[in-house]
Design a protein around this motif. Structure first.
Motif, PDB file in Angstrom:
ATOM      1  N   ALA A   5      18.044  15.608 -27.972  1.00 12.77           N
ATOM      2  CA  ALA A   5      17.060  14.874 -27.171  1.00 12.77           C
ATOM      3  C   ALA A   5      17.800  13.951 -26.203  1.00 12.77           C
ATOM      4  O   ALA A   5      18.751  13.274 -26.584  1.00 12.77           O
ATOM      5  CB  ALA A   5      16.143  14.054 -28.072  1.00 12.77           C
ATOM      6  N   THR A   6      17.383  13.965 -24.956  1.00 15.15           N
ATOM      7  CA  THR A   6      18.017  13.113 -23.949  1.00 15.15           C
ATOM      8  C   THR A   6      16.949  12.440 -23.090  1.00 15.15           C
ATOM      9  O   THR A   6      15.844  12.964 -22.918  1.00 15.15           O
ATOM     10  CB  THR A   6      18.955  13.919 -23.019  1.00 15.15           C
ATOM     11  N   ILE A   7      17.316  11.283 -22.542  1.00 16.35           N
ATOM     12  CA  ILE A   7      16.441  10.541 -21.628  1.00 16.35           C
ATOM     13  C   ILE A   7      17.060  10.575 -20.241  1.00 16.35           C
ATOM     14  O   ILE A   7      18.251  10.305 -20.077  1.00 16.35           O
ATOM     15  CB  ILE A   7      16.283   9.073 -22.072  1.00 16.35           C
ATOM     16  N   THR A   8      16.238  10.906 -19.260  1.00 20.43           N
ATOM     17  CA  THR A   8      16.678  10.884 -17.867  1.00 20.43           C
ATOM     18  C   THR A   8      15.841   9.845 -17.124  1.00 20.43           C
ATOM     19  O   THR A   8      14.626  10.016 -16.990  1.00 20.43           O
ATOM     20  CB  THR A   8      16.484  12.267 -17.208  1.00 20.43           C
ATOM     21  N   PRO A   9      16.489   8.761 -16.658  1.00 16.88           N
ATOM     22  CA  PRO A   9      15.734   7.734 -15.925  1.00 16.88           C
ATOM     23  C   PRO A   9      15.666   8.046 -14.432  1.00 16.88           C
ATOM     24  O   PRO A   9      16.558   8.676 -13.874  1.00 16.88           O
ATOM     25  CB  PRO A   9      16.561   6.472 -16.158  1.00 16.88           C
ATOM     26  N   SER A  10      14.593   7.598 -13.804  1.00 14.21           N
ATOM     27  CA  SER A  10      14.458   7.734 -12.364  1.00 14.21           C
ATOM     28  C   SER A  10      13.843   6.449 -11.827  1.00 14.21           C
ATOM     29  O   SER A  10      12.719   6.125 -12.206  1.00 14.21           O
ATOM     30  CB  SER A  10      13.560   8.924 -12.046  1.00 14.21           C
ATOM     31  N   GLN A  15      20.587   0.426 -11.809  1.00 17.17           N
ATOM     32  CA  GLN A  15      20.293  -0.244 -10.545  1.00 17.17           C
ATOM     33  C   GLN A  15      18.796  -0.512 -10.398  1.00 17.17           C
ATOM     34  O   GLN A  15      18.180  -0.110  -9.433  1.00 17.17           O
ATOM     35  CB  GLN A  15      20.810   0.590  -9.372  1.00 17.17           C
ATOM     36  N   VAL A  16      18.240  -1.202 -11.374  1.00 19.86           N
ATOM     37  CA  VAL A  16      16.795  -1.455 -11.385  1.00 19.86           C
ATOM     38  C   VAL A  16      16.530  -2.928 -11.114  1.00 19.86           C
ATOM     39  O   VAL A  16      17.139  -3.800 -11.729  1.00 19.86           O
ATOM     40  CB  VAL A  16      16.185  -1.043 -12.751  1.00 19.86           C
ATOM     41  N   HIS A  17      15.627  -3.194 -10.173  1.00 20.11           N
ATOM     42  CA  HIS A  17      15.250  -4.561  -9.816  1.00 20.11           C
ATOM     43  C   HIS A  17      13.766  -4.762 -10.099  1.00 20.11           C
ATOM     44  O   HIS A  17      12.992  -3.807 -10.136  1.00 20.11           O
ATOM     45  CB  HIS A  17      15.534  -4.831  -8.337  1.00 20.11           C
ATOM     46  N   THR A  18      13.370  -6.022 -10.260  1.00 26.30           N
ATOM     47  CA  THR A  18      11.962  -6.325 -10.496  1.00 26.30           C
ATOM     48  C   THR A  18      11.121  -5.724  -9.367  1.00 26.30           C
ATOM     49  O   THR A  18      11.508  -5.770  -8.208  1.00 26.30           O
ATOM     50  CB  THR A  18      11.719  -7.845 -10.575  1.00 26.30           C
ATOM     51  N   GLY A  19       9.998  -5.148  -9.767  1.00 32.34           N
ATOM     52  CA  GLY A  19       9.102  -4.529  -8.790  1.00 32.34           C
ATOM     53  C   GLY A  19       9.373  -3.057  -8.553  1.00 32.34           C
ATOM     54  O   GLY A  19       8.566  -2.375  -7.928  1.00 32.34           O
ATOM     55  N   ASP A  20      10.516  -2.542  -9.022  1.00 31.38           N
ATOM     56  CA  ASP A  20      10.823  -1.116  -8.845  1.00 31.38           C
ATOM     57  C   ASP A  20       9.970  -0.274  -9.793  1.00 31.38           C
ATOM     58  O   ASP A  20       9.759  -0.660 -10.942  1.00 31.38           O
ATOM     59  CB  ASP A  20      12.299  -0.828  -9.155  1.00 31.38           C
ATOM     60  N   ASP A  56       5.793  -0.837 -12.000  1.00 29.49           N
ATOM     61  CA  ASP A  56       6.599  -1.872 -11.363  1.00 29.49           C
ATOM     62  C   ASP A  56       7.177  -2.766 -12.455  1.00 29.49           C
ATOM     63  O   ASP A  56       6.466  -3.565 -13.043  1.00 29.49           O
ATOM     64  CB  ASP A  56       5.742  -2.704 -10.398  1.00 29.49           C
ATOM     65  N   VAL A  57       8.472  -2.625 -12.699  1.00 29.52           N
ATOM     66  CA  VAL A  57       9.087  -3.297 -13.841  1.00 29.52           C
ATOM     67  C   VAL A  57       9.323  -4.782 -13.583  1.00 29.52           C
ATOM     68  O   VAL A  57       9.425  -5.216 -12.436  1.00 29.52           O
ATOM     69  CB  VAL A  57      10.422  -2.622 -14.248  1.00 29.52           C
ATOM     70  N   ASP A  58       9.390  -5.529 -14.681  1.00 29.97           N
ATOM     71  CA  ASP A  58       9.824  -6.916 -14.616  1.00 29.97           C
ATOM     72  C   ASP A  58      10.897  -7.106 -15.681  1.00 29.97           C
ATOM     73  O   ASP A  58      11.261  -6.161 -16.388  1.00 29.97           O
ATOM     74  CB  ASP A  58       8.649  -7.891 -14.786  1.00 29.97           C
TER      75      ASP A  58
END
Length: 128
Positions: A5-10, A15-20, A56-58
């Motif tokens: 099992a693997t996770i692929t982020p997009s 390189q993730v900033h708030t609001g992405d 939209d992450v925080d």
């Protein structure tokens, strides 16, 4: 049984900033259908399904993510197999106000103002 099992982020998790907007995809290399997926955030179950849409992450979305892939073999369904993916560390960094594009625009606007002000002063002196 399920395996690998693997996770692929997009976009890529480093390189993730708030609001992405962030999406995580879980997949297995081996496993007979049906395979179910459960998502863990810092060890706590948060969702079901092969895709986890974080929106939209925080900063609260920071932490470790894992997916658990499960399938059953045999007609009785008593043989259950689970595969835990490696941990994916997600660090959400606050977006800095005034990114490079905004700073360049502010400098450009300031220079334009100074040039216009200098032109007005020079014209005033010539006239008087």
């Amino acid at each position: 049984p399920v395996a690998n099992a693997t996770i692929t982020p997009s976009p890529p998790a480093h390189q993730v900033h708030t609001g992405d907007p962030v999406t995580l995809h879980c997949s297995v290399q081996v496993g007979s259908a049906p395979v179910t997926f459960t998502w863990l955030h810092n060890g706590q179950e948060v969702a079901q399904g092969p895709v986890l849409e974080l929106g939209d992450v925080d900063v609260g979305h920071s932490g470790t993510y894992q997916c658990v892939a499960t399938n059953q073999l045999g007609q009785d369904g008593h043989r259950v197999f689970q595969e835990l993916s490696p941990e994916l560390a997600l660090e959400v960094t606050p977006r800095k106000p005034g990114g490079t594009g905004e700073v360049a625009q502010e400098i450009s606007d300031s220079l334009l103002f100074l040039v216009l002000l200098l032109g007005v002063i020079v014209a005033w002196h010539w006239w008087h």
